[in-house]
Motif scaffolding. Structure first.
Motif, PDB file in Angstrom:
ATOM      1  N   ASN A   1      -3.879   1.240  -8.931  1.00 31.98           N
ATOM      2  CA  ASN A   1      -3.100   0.113  -9.430  1.00 31.98           C
ATOM      3  C   ASN A   1      -3.427  -0.191 -10.888  1.00 31.98           C
ATOM      4  O   ASN A   1      -4.601  -0.181 -11.255  1.00 31.98           O
ATOM      5  CB  ASN A   1      -3.440  -1.147  -8.620  1.00 31.98           C
ATOM      6  CG  ASN A   1      -2.440  -1.397  -7.518  1.00 31.98           C
ATOM      7  OD1 ASN A   1      -1.239  -1.342  -7.761  1.00 31.98           O
ATOM      8  ND2 ASN A   1      -2.945  -1.644  -6.317  1.00 31.98           N
TER       9      ASN A   1
ATOM     10  N   ASP B   1     -11.235  -0.655   3.021  1.00 28.72           N
ATOM     11  CA  ASP B   1     -11.562   0.599   2.327  1.00 28.72           C
ATOM     12  C   ASP B   1     -12.369   1.538   3.212  1.00 28.72           C
ATOM     13  O   ASP B   1     -12.496   2.726   2.911  1.00 28.72           O
ATOM     14  CB  ASP B   1     -12.342   0.307   1.038  1.00 28.72           C
ATOM     15  CG  ASP B   1     -11.449  -0.258  -0.056  1.00 28.72           C
ATOM     16  OD1 ASP B   1     -10.206  -0.204   0.106  1.00 28.72           O
ATOM     17  OD2 ASP B   1     -11.989  -0.768  -1.056  1.00 28.72           O
TER      18      ASP B   1
ATOM     19  N   ARG C   1       0.484   5.852  -4.288  1.00 28.33           N
ATOM     20  CA  ARG C   1      -0.825   6.454  -4.040  1.00 28.33           C
ATOM     21  C   ARG C   1      -1.617   6.653  -5.333  1.00 28.33           C
ATOM     22  O   ARG C   1      -2.499   7.509  -5.422  1.00 28.33           O
ATOM     23  CB  ARG C   1      -0.702   7.807  -3.301  1.00 28.33           C
ATOM     24  CG  ARG C   1      -0.143   7.666  -1.899  1.00 28.33           C
ATOM     25  CD  ARG C   1       0.140   9.013  -1.266  1.00 28.33           C
ATOM     26  NE  ARG C   1       0.641   8.857   0.106  1.00 28.33           N
ATOM     27  CZ  ARG C   1      -0.127   8.983   1.183  1.00 28.33           C
ATOM     28  NH1 ARG C   1      -1.416   9.229   1.071  1.00 28.33           N
ATOM     29  NH2 ARG C   1       0.396   8.830   2.385  1.00 28.33           N
TER      30      ARG C   1
ATOM     31  N   ARG D   1     -10.524   3.636  -4.023  1.00 29.31           N
ATOM     32  CA  ARG D   1     -10.444   3.326  -2.587  1.00 29.31           C
ATOM     33  C   ARG D   1      -9.024   2.872  -2.211  1.00 29.31           C
ATOM     34  O   ARG D   1      -8.207   2.583  -3.079  1.00 29.31           O
ATOM     35  CB  ARG D   1     -11.428   2.203  -2.236  1.00 29.31           C
ATOM     36  CG  ARG D   1     -12.881   2.497  -2.583  1.00 29.31           C
ATOM     37  CD  ARG D   1     -13.483   3.500  -1.626  1.00 29.31           C
ATOM     38  NE  ARG D   1     -14.897   3.736  -1.918  1.00 29.31           N
ATOM     39  CZ  ARG D   1     -15.562   4.814  -1.507  1.00 29.31           C
ATOM     40  NH1 ARG D   1     -14.953   5.746  -0.794  1.00 29.31           N
ATOM     41  NH2 ARG D   1     -16.836   4.962  -1.802  1.00 29.31           N
ATOM     42  N   TYR D   2      -8.803   2.723  -0.897  1.00 27.96           N
ATOM     43  CA  TYR D   2      -7.506   2.250  -0.379  1.00 27.96           C
ATOM     44  C   TYR D   2      -7.023   1.008  -1.111  1.00 27.96           C
ATOM     45  O   TYR D   2      -5.861   0.924  -1.532  1.00 27.96           O
ATOM     46  CB  TYR D   2      -7.630   1.966   1.125  1.00 27.96           C
ATOM     47  CG  TYR D   2      -6.475   1.179   1.701  1.00 27.96           C
ATOM     48  CD1 TYR D   2      -5.224   1.777   1.881  1.00 27.96           C
ATOM     49  CD2 TYR D   2      -6.622  -0.162   2.033  1.00 27.96           C
ATOM     50  CE1 TYR D   2      -4.162   1.057   2.395  1.00 27.96           C
ATOM     51  CE2 TYR D   2      -5.562  -0.896   2.550  1.00 27.96           C
ATOM     52  CZ  TYR D   2      -4.334  -0.286   2.727  1.00 27.96           C
ATOM     53  OH  TYR D   2      -3.287  -1.012   3.230  1.00 27.96           O
ATOM     54  N   SER D   3      -7.925   0.033  -1.315  1.00 28.89           N
ATOM     55  CA  SER D   3      -7.497  -1.251  -1.912  1.00 28.89           C
ATOM     56  C   SER D   3      -7.155  -1.109  -3.399  1.00 28.89           C
ATOM     57  O   SER D   3      -6.620  -2.039  -3.999  1.00 28.89           O
ATOM     58  CB  SER D   3      -8.594  -2.304  -1.733  1.00 28.89           C
ATOM     59  OG  SER D   3      -9.773  -1.886  -2.388  1.00 28.89           O
TER      60      SER D   3
ATOM     61  N   GLU E   1      -8.929  -4.678 -14.557  1.00 32.00           N
ATOM     62  CA  GLU E   1     -10.104  -5.386 -14.024  1.00 32.00           C
ATOM     63  C   GLU E   1     -11.395  -4.645 -14.360  1.00 32.00           C
ATOM     64  O   GLU E   1     -12.407  -5.268 -14.698  1.00 32.00           O
ATOM     65  CB  GLU E   1      -9.960  -5.568 -12.509  1.00 32.00           C
ATOM     66  CG  GLU E   1      -8.927  -6.627 -12.150  1.00 32.00           C
ATOM     67  CD  GLU E   1      -8.699  -6.782 -10.654  1.00 32.00           C
ATOM     68  OE1 GLU E   1      -8.205  -7.832 -10.247  1.00 32.00           O
ATOM     69  OE2 GLU E   1      -9.000  -5.826  -9.892  1.00 32.00           O
TER      70      GLU E   1
ATOM     71  N   LEU F   1      -6.371   8.420  -4.788  1.00 35.62           N
ATOM     72  CA  LEU F   1      -7.331   8.047  -3.743  1.00 35.62           C
ATOM     73  C   LEU F   1      -8.481   9.049  -3.654  1.00 35.62           C
ATOM     74  O   LEU F   1      -8.254  10.258  -3.619  1.00 35.62           O
ATOM     75  CB  LEU F   1      -6.607   7.975  -2.393  1.00 35.62           C
ATOM     76  CG  LEU F   1      -7.428   7.498  -1.185  1.00 35.62           C
ATOM     77  CD1 LEU F   1      -7.868   6.057  -1.368  1.00 35.62           C
ATOM     78  CD2 LEU F   1      -6.616   7.641   0.093  1.00 35.62           C
TER      79      LEU F   1
ATOM     80  N   ASP G   1       0.865  -1.174   0.000  1.00 33.27           N
ATOM     81  CA  ASP G   1       0.000   0.000   0.000  1.00 33.27           C
ATOM     82  C   ASP G   1       0.913   1.240   0.000  1.00 33.27           C
ATOM     83  O   ASP G   1       2.130   1.126  -0.183  1.00 33.27           O
ATOM     84  CB  ASP G   1      -0.979  -0.013   1.178  1.00 33.27           C
ATOM     85  CG  ASP G   1      -0.294   0.172   2.524  1.00 33.27           C
ATOM     86  OD1 ASP G   1       0.915   0.495   2.554  1.00 33.27           O
ATOM     87  OD2 ASP G   1      -0.968  -0.015   3.550  1.00 33.27           O
ATOM     88  N   PHE G   2       0.324   2.404   0.204  1.00 31.91           N
ATOM     89  CA  PHE G   2       1.087   3.661   0.073  1.00 31.91           C
ATOM     90  C   PHE G   2       2.090   3.865   1.215  1.00 31.91           C
ATOM     91  O   PHE G   2       2.868   4.816   1.185  1.00 31.91           O
ATOM     92  CB  PHE G   2       0.141   4.863  -0.042  1.00 31.91           C
ATOM     93  CG  PHE G   2      -0.724   5.049   1.163  1.00 31.91           C
ATOM     94  CD1 PHE G   2      -0.265   5.753   2.256  1.00 31.91           C
ATOM     95  CD2 PHE G   2      -1.995   4.490   1.214  1.00 31.91           C
ATOM     96  CE1 PHE G   2      -1.052   5.918   3.387  1.00 31.91           C
ATOM     97  CE2 PHE G   2      -2.792   4.651   2.335  1.00 31.91           C
ATOM     98  CZ  PHE G   2      -2.318   5.361   3.427  1.00 31.91           C
TER      99      PHE G   2
ATOM    100  N   ARG H   1      -6.154  -2.687 -11.469  1.00 33.70           N
ATOM    101  CA  ARG H   1      -7.546  -2.264 -11.233  1.00 33.70           C
ATOM    102  C   ARG H   1      -8.181  -1.707 -12.499  1.00 33.70           C
ATOM    103  O   ARG H   1      -9.357  -1.946 -12.773  1.00 33.70           O
ATOM    104  CB  ARG H   1      -7.607  -1.227 -10.116  1.00 33.70           C
ATOM    105  CG  ARG H   1      -7.205  -1.761  -8.767  1.00 33.70           C
ATOM    106  CD  ARG H   1      -8.086  -2.903  -8.308  1.00 33.70           C
ATOM    107  NE  ARG H   1      -8.075  -2.982  -6.854  1.00 33.70           N
ATOM    108  CZ  ARG H   1      -8.543  -4.005  -6.164  1.00 33.70           C
ATOM    109  NH1 ARG H   1      -9.055  -5.050  -6.781  1.00 33.70           N
ATOM    110  NH2 ARG H   1      -8.489  -3.993  -4.848  1.00 33.70           N
TER     111      ARG H   1
ATOM    112  N   ILE I   1      -5.197   1.454  -4.600  1.00 31.15           N
ATOM    113  CA  ILE I   1      -4.006   2.272  -4.859  1.00 31.15           C
ATOM    114  C   ILE I   1      -2.713   1.536  -4.532  1.00 31.15           C
ATOM    115  O   ILE I   1      -2.702   0.587  -3.752  1.00 31.15           O
ATOM    116  CB  ILE I   1      -4.060   3.638  -4.113  1.00 31.15           C
ATOM    117  CG1 ILE I   1      -4.125   3.439  -2.595  1.00 31.15           C
ATOM    118  CG2 ILE I   1      -5.235   4.474  -4.626  1.00 31.15           C
ATOM    119  CD1 ILE I   1      -4.031   4.748  -1.810  1.00 31.15           C
ATOM    120  N   ASP I   2      -1.636   1.983  -5.184  1.00 32.81           N
ATOM    121  CA  ASP I   2      -0.334   1.341  -5.024  1.00 32.81           C
ATOM    122  C   ASP I   2       0.570   2.183  -4.115  1.00 32.81           C
ATOM    123  O   ASP I   2       0.127   3.153  -3.498  1.00 32.81           O
ATOM    124  CB  ASP I   2       0.318   1.110  -6.399  1.00 32.81           C
ATOM    125  CG  ASP I   2       0.611   2.438  -7.110  1.00 32.81           C
ATOM    126  OD1 ASP I   2       0.573   3.510  -6.457  1.00 32.81           O
ATOM    127  OD2 ASP I   2       0.866   2.404  -8.328  1.00 32.81           O
ATOM    128  N   PHE I   3       1.840   1.797  -4.055  1.00 31.71           N
ATOM    129  CA  PHE I   3       2.798   2.472  -3.167  1.00 31.71           C
ATOM    130  C   PHE I   3       3.004   3.943  -3.561  1.00 31.71           C
ATOM    131  O   PHE I   3       3.469   4.741  -2.768  1.00 31.71           O
ATOM    132  CB  PHE I   3       4.134   1.718  -3.145  1.00 31.71           C
ATOM    133  CG  PHE I   3       4.750   1.571  -4.514  1.00 31.71           C
ATOM    134  CD1 PHE I   3       5.670   2.499  -4.968  1.00 31.71           C
ATOM    135  CD2 PHE I   3       4.411   0.499  -5.333  1.00 31.71           C
ATOM    136  CE1 PHE I   3       6.239   2.366  -6.225  1.00 31.71           C
ATOM    137  CE2 PHE I   3       4.984   0.355  -6.586  1.00 31.71           C
ATOM    138  CZ  PHE I   3       5.896   1.302  -7.039  1.00 31.71           C
TER     139      PHE I   3
END
Lengths: 243, 243
Positions: free
Chosen positions: B173, A183, B170, B162-164, B179, B208, A17-18, B176, B166-168
């Motif tokens: 991804n 989330d 921010r 959402r949080y799930s 998908e 985010l 994660d971030f 996603r 995003i990557d490192f």
């Protein structure tokens, strides 16, 4: 005598994660996959069960996460079955970082389901006993998932179950429920990498096309979650941050 | 002389869709991770680039998938850089199943971004040239991503980042976006495991909290997609099923 199984893991970019740390939902999935591989290696996994038209179903789990490994680091998952009764088998996990420090513990209860009758198999009988010889007499590393009551009121958000959400059984992926919960967590708790405990109950499966509603509420410092379709409750959960 | 890199992969339960085959988005992510590991092994990956405040950014990619490996099977990813110009470096992939049969090919174009100025670095100069010695004179295994025009009309669906997601960095991804596109494909095309070609352009990053809209349309048997936030277009894509 039976021995614990160990699985070496590596924190890949897509697991981050971030905060550049392993995402908790990915850690949980790595643990559940380790469980699957252990069962597979020992001959009582889904694949073998399907021969008897039986399959393991995750009923409840609890995880306590003190810390999360950083990118490109290795970690190890230790897993073992500590016992079972007529209905549930208990599988435990300890996670160790590169320095051998324990950073997370997890315990889970599994039922064996007869796919035809959709009823649970008595684990003390026949096919249920196949994993008998693999019990390791080391108890749960944390308290099993506690009681979670129905959630009537709270903040509500919807999610339609899509192709990317479903697994080989055409059911919503376990990780997706867990991601829906994460989330909804306060983002600062994640930035601060606060230790937490997550309790989860898996009640019913959501299928492709269903509209899910996640309800979120807080009670005495514990965050409560319920994920339900029009017809049924799928998942109940609670998250408590540990000081 | 430079050599291609090979990465062994295993189809885990979480990689499967309801056909019990490897999900295409997971295959693409495995390829992009292989690219990252190859760059890391050769010393020109994100981590090293960050020292110079430079990072590789995926600009375009195209993949042609003839078949998808089944659960618990192994497959291999072959990857190499075939060349570069001032702006873009070309990295290619061939995927082979357990029997050594090629089941997918992919080509991608990457720019090197200066994180401070947010402008692309001239690859024929200094840091851009670090991967010079790793060129393999084997051309793209399929046509590079083609032209994709803005999509004005079509069916629209929203997705809040959402949080799930995003990557490192921010950012949303890559998987996603892919998908979101696969969630819009006709489900029977996936059940029938129909061969397809996917073209992708990555234009801007979603962050985010942003609300994304995916627009879907069909033109002469090709499915077109555009994913945009209120402010900017993030991704354009097309999917064509191959006979």
């Amino acid at each position: 005598m039976a021995e614990k199984a160990y699985f070496k893991q590596h924190v890949e970019p897509q697991d981050l994660d971030f905060t550049s740390r392993l995402k908790a939902p990915n850690l949980i999935m790595a643990a559940l996959n380790a469980a699957g591989r252990d069962a597979h290696n020992k001959g009582f996994d889904y694949v073998d069960m399907e021969a008897d038209n039986h399959t393991w179903v995750l009923g409840r789990m609890a995880i306590e996460v003190k810390d999360r490994p950083k990118q490109y680091s290795d970690y190890q998952i230790e897993t073992w079955i500590s016992g079972y009764n007529r209905i549930l088998s208990t599988r435990n996990f300890r996670m160790y970082d590169e320095q051998g420090q324990e950073f997370a513990v997890m315990t889970s209860q599994w039922a064996m389901l007869d796919m035809t009758t959709r009823t649970s198999v008595d684990l003390t009988q026949t096919t249920g006993k196949v994993h008998d010889i693999y019990m390791v007499p080391d108890p749960e590393p944390c308290a099993p998932a506690g009681r979670l009551r129905p959630l009537s009121d709270g903040e509500r958000h919807n999610h339609r179950v899509r192709y990317s959400d479903i697994d080989f059984n055409r059911h919503m992926n376990t990780i997706r429920y867990i991601e829906m919960i994460f989330d909804r967590l306060p983002i600062e708790a994640i930035s601060e990498n606060r230790p937490f405990r997550l309790d989860l109950h898996f009640l019913n499966e959501a299928i492709l096309g269903e509209m899910l509603t996640i309800t979120t509420a807080e009670q005495e410092g514990t965050l409560l979650f319920e994920i339900a379709s029009e017809k049924k409750t799928c998942v109940r959960a609670s998250v408590r941050f540990l000081e």
